[in-house]
Write an enzyme that holds these catalytic residues in place. Structure first.
Site, mmCIF file in Angstrom:
data_model
loop_
_atom_site.group_PDB
_atom_site.id
_atom_site.type_symbol
_atom_site.label_atom_id
_atom_site.label_comp_id
_atom_site.label_asym_id
_atom_site.label_seq_id
_atom_site.Cartn_x
_atom_site.Cartn_y
_atom_site.Cartn_z
ATOM 1 N NE ARG A 173 -1.081 2.016 -5.025
ATOM 2 C CZ ARG A 173 -2.374 1.843 -5.464
ATOM 3 N NH1 ARG A 173 -2.679 2.848 -6.541
ATOM 4 N NH2 ARG A 173 -3.338 1.125 -5.028
ATOM 5 N N GLY A 182 0.807 -1.172 -0.014
ATOM 6 C CA GLY A 182 -0.086 -0.088 -0.044
ATOM 7 C C GLY A 182 0.868 1.196 0.000
ATOM 8 C CB CYS A 222 -20.312 4.068 -25.248
ATOM 9 S SG CYS A 222 -19.971 3.766 -26.802
ATOM 10 C CD GLU A 223 -20.164 3.719 -19.178
ATOM 11 O OE1 GLU A 223 -20.551 4.475 -18.293
ATOM 12 O OE2 GLU A 223 -20.644 2.667 -19.408
ATOM 13 C CD GLU A 228 1.708 -9.170 1.222
ATOM 14 O OE1 GLU A 228 1.721 -10.467 1.285
ATOM 15 O OE2 GLU A 228 0.682 -8.451 1.211
ATOM 16 N N PRO A 229 4.829 -4.572 -1.278
ATOM 17 C CG PRO A 229 6.999 -3.779 -1.935
ATOM 18 C CD PRO A 229 6.226 -4.861 -1.046
ATOM 19 C CE1 TYR A 235 -10.620 1.327 -6.269
ATOM 20 C CE2 TYR A 235 -8.765 1.376 -7.823
ATOM 21 C CZ TYR A 235 -9.523 0.947 -6.985
ATOM 22 O OH TYR A 235 -9.286 -0.478 -6.875
HETATM 23 C C1 LIG Z 1 -3.236 -5.262 -3.133
HETATM 24 C C2 LIG Z 1 -2.386 -5.722 -2.168
HETATM 25 C C3 LIG Z 1 -0.900 -5.497 -1.958
HETATM 26 C C4 LIG Z 1 -0.223 -4.374 -2.794
HETATM 27 O O1 LIG Z 1 -0.955 -2.970 -2.719
HETATM 28 P P1 LIG Z 1 -0.080 -1.864 -3.441
HETATM 29 O O2 LIG Z 1 -1.050 -0.440 -3.177
HETATM 30 O O3 LIG Z 1 -0.251 -2.141 -4.800
HETATM 31 O O4 LIG Z 1 1.194 -1.852 -2.915
HETATM 32 C C5 LIG Z 1 -0.266 -5.831 -0.905
HETATM 33 N N1 LIG Z 1 -1.026 -7.024 -0.287
HETATM 34 C C6 LIG Z 1 -2.259 -7.362 -0.221
HETATM 35 C C7 LIG Z 1 -2.834 -8.202 0.623
HETATM 36 C C8 LIG Z 1 -3.126 -6.591 -1.113
HETATM 37 O O5 LIG Z 1 -4.251 -7.006 -1.326
#
Ligand SMILES: *Cc1c(COP(=O)(O)O)cnc(C)c1O
Length: 462
Positions: free
Chosen positions: A318, A273, A390-391, A315-316, A363
């Protein structure tokens, strides 16, 4: 804290964060991959390649992925979070080439479907370094994951605990699992909320006691090995206060499991995240700063609880692939629309849209863009870049200053589309999903080809 403002917030015809640039031809460097630059003619180059030359071969729309930038960002997380396991969240964008880069850079990989697992396995990723997520993995999907030897399955429900245990028993293996917990913290964009976010589909609630019960249920299964707790609090997060609250709650549970169930869990996953810059209103922190803050939060809390620090993972998704990729479009039409109060908005239609980037529609996400094929000395105008679907909500860039002479045939480049761009792309209006072209040292390589009408018609069996 931070100085961010909530998105939207229009004053007059433009959001208050949008400033007219001193030179509309300039690139705002935080938005772009590290090799992006413009030459004296205003032509955008990425990976040593001029974008007009590139699209002469692959056409538009096209995603351009800067391989060096991707590897730098992956390496920055690996180095900043040394001692952690860094799982690249494949749902942000996954292809065979990217899975190989991830492995070569020493990262592990998260998947959340059999499709993503197939890509990872085809890329030769060591299954022990794969984490498998999802709130409703089918017995068939679980069987495939366990059979492939994935290192950890992140379990998300009581049904699933039994299901994984059965599959592992049938296959005669002991499967590593993590328990996805909900810490009652939801962090999103510029703020976090520390209560009342239990009402969502993911995870076991810590507050209700479900997460503790899940741990005892997993520990009772001989075919499961409980590796640790897993907490993911949201996406596009800019400050670590959400992790602080969540970390405290998760570590309290971790300590309670040791106390009451007699099991010191070896690991803890803090999720992903980490935020990136989509526009000038975003100010992401460096991985080194994040690592120092998060490590301090966890070590401080462990010291207060009198427990050892578990082996940590993050867990990156993005933050690694987002800024490494941009989308190139060709302008098709330009229209001036009079707004209430007499102002003019210039609508610029391009040859893609919500089928290649759903985030603005889904979003209300903001993006930025630049003219990629030439320089202009025209006065900047306030533009809205829209797609061809078409939106009316089919917006590519809600608000941006573009040169007033923007015209059909110009190329526009939208930065920071690497995460959840191609991966959420659809065939809406039977659009053909664009290719992903990796660029490096003056060479281009198509790593995902453009779809063809034959691809579309292949699934239509009449
Ligand atoms: C989506 C997700 C991520 C990655 O989120 P980013 O915003 O892309 O870093 C990591 N862990 C879990 C469990 C997720 O669902």
């Amino acid at each position: 804290m931070n100085s961010h403002v909530s998105p939207g917030g229009y004053t007059g015809t433009s959001p208050h964060w949008l400033r007219e640039p001193a030179d509309v031809n300039d690139l705002v460097s935080i938005l772009w991959p590290s090799t992006a630059r413009k030459d004296d003619d205003g032509v955008l180059h990425i990976g040593g390649l001029a974008i007009p030359d590139l699209v002469a071969n692959v056409n538009t729309p096209a995603y351009v992925l800067d391989e060096a930038d991707f590897r730098e960002r992956a390496g920055a997380f690996r180095d900043a979070f040394a001692g952690y396991d860094v799982y690249y969240a494949g749902k942000a964008f996954l292809s065979v080439a990217v899975a190989q880069w991830v492995a070569e850079e020493g990262l592990s990989l998260d998947v959340c479907s059999n499709g993503e697992l197939s890509v990872a396995l085809r890329a030769g990723v060591d299954p022990r370094r794969i984490g498998y997520h999802g709130n409703n993995k089918t017995p068939m999907e679980l069987r495939r994951a366990v059979d492939a030897g994935v290192g950890r399955i992140i379990v998300d429900s009581f049904h699933e605990i039994d299901r994984v245990a059965d599959v592992a028993t049938q296959l005669g293996v002991v499967q590593g699992v993590m328990i996805r917990v909900t810490a009652g913290v939801e962090a999103h964009t510029h703020e976090f909320i520390a209560t009342a976010h239990e009402d969502q589909k993911f995870g076991f609630s810590i507050a209700s006691g479900d997460a503790f019960d899940a741990a005892s249920r997993v520990l009772a299964q001989k075919s499961l090995e409980l590796r640790g707790l897993h907490s993911h609090i949201g996406s596009q997060i800019f400050d670590t206060s959400g992790w602080e609250v969540a970390g405290r709650r998760v570590l309290a549970l971790h300590a309670r499991i040791a106390d009451e169930l007699g099991r010191v869990l070896p690991e803890l996953d803090l999720g992903g995240g980490f935020g990136i810059a989509y526009t000038t209103q975003d100010d992401p922190a460096d991985p080194a700063v994040l690592a120092a803050q998060i490590t301090k939060i966890v070590t401080g809390e462990c010291a207060a609880l009198g427990i050892d620090v578990p082996h940590l993972s993050i867990e990156p998704g993005r933050a690694i692939v987002g800024p490494a990729m941009c989308t190139i479009y060709t302008v098709g039409t330009v229209k001036q629309v009079a707004l209430d109060g007499g102002a003019i908005r210039t609508y610029v239609s391009v040859d893609g849209g919500m089928s290649d980037n759903l985030r603005p529609a889904l979003y209300d996400a903001d993006y930025s863009c630049t003219l990629a094929s030439r320089a202009s000395s025209a006065e900047p105008v306030l533009a809205r870049v829209v797609g061809k679907h078409c939106e009316s909500g089919d917006i590519v860039v809600k608000d941006e200053f573009l040169p007033g002479d923007v015209a059909p045939g110009d190329l526009l480049a939208v930065p920071a589309t690497g995460a959840y761009g191609r991966s959420m792309a659809s065939n809406y209006n039977h659009a053909l999903r664009p290719p992903v072209v990796a660029v490096k040292d003056g060479r281009a390589r198509v790593i995902v080809r453009r779809e063809t009408e034959e691809d579309l018609l292949a699934t239509d069996v009449g």
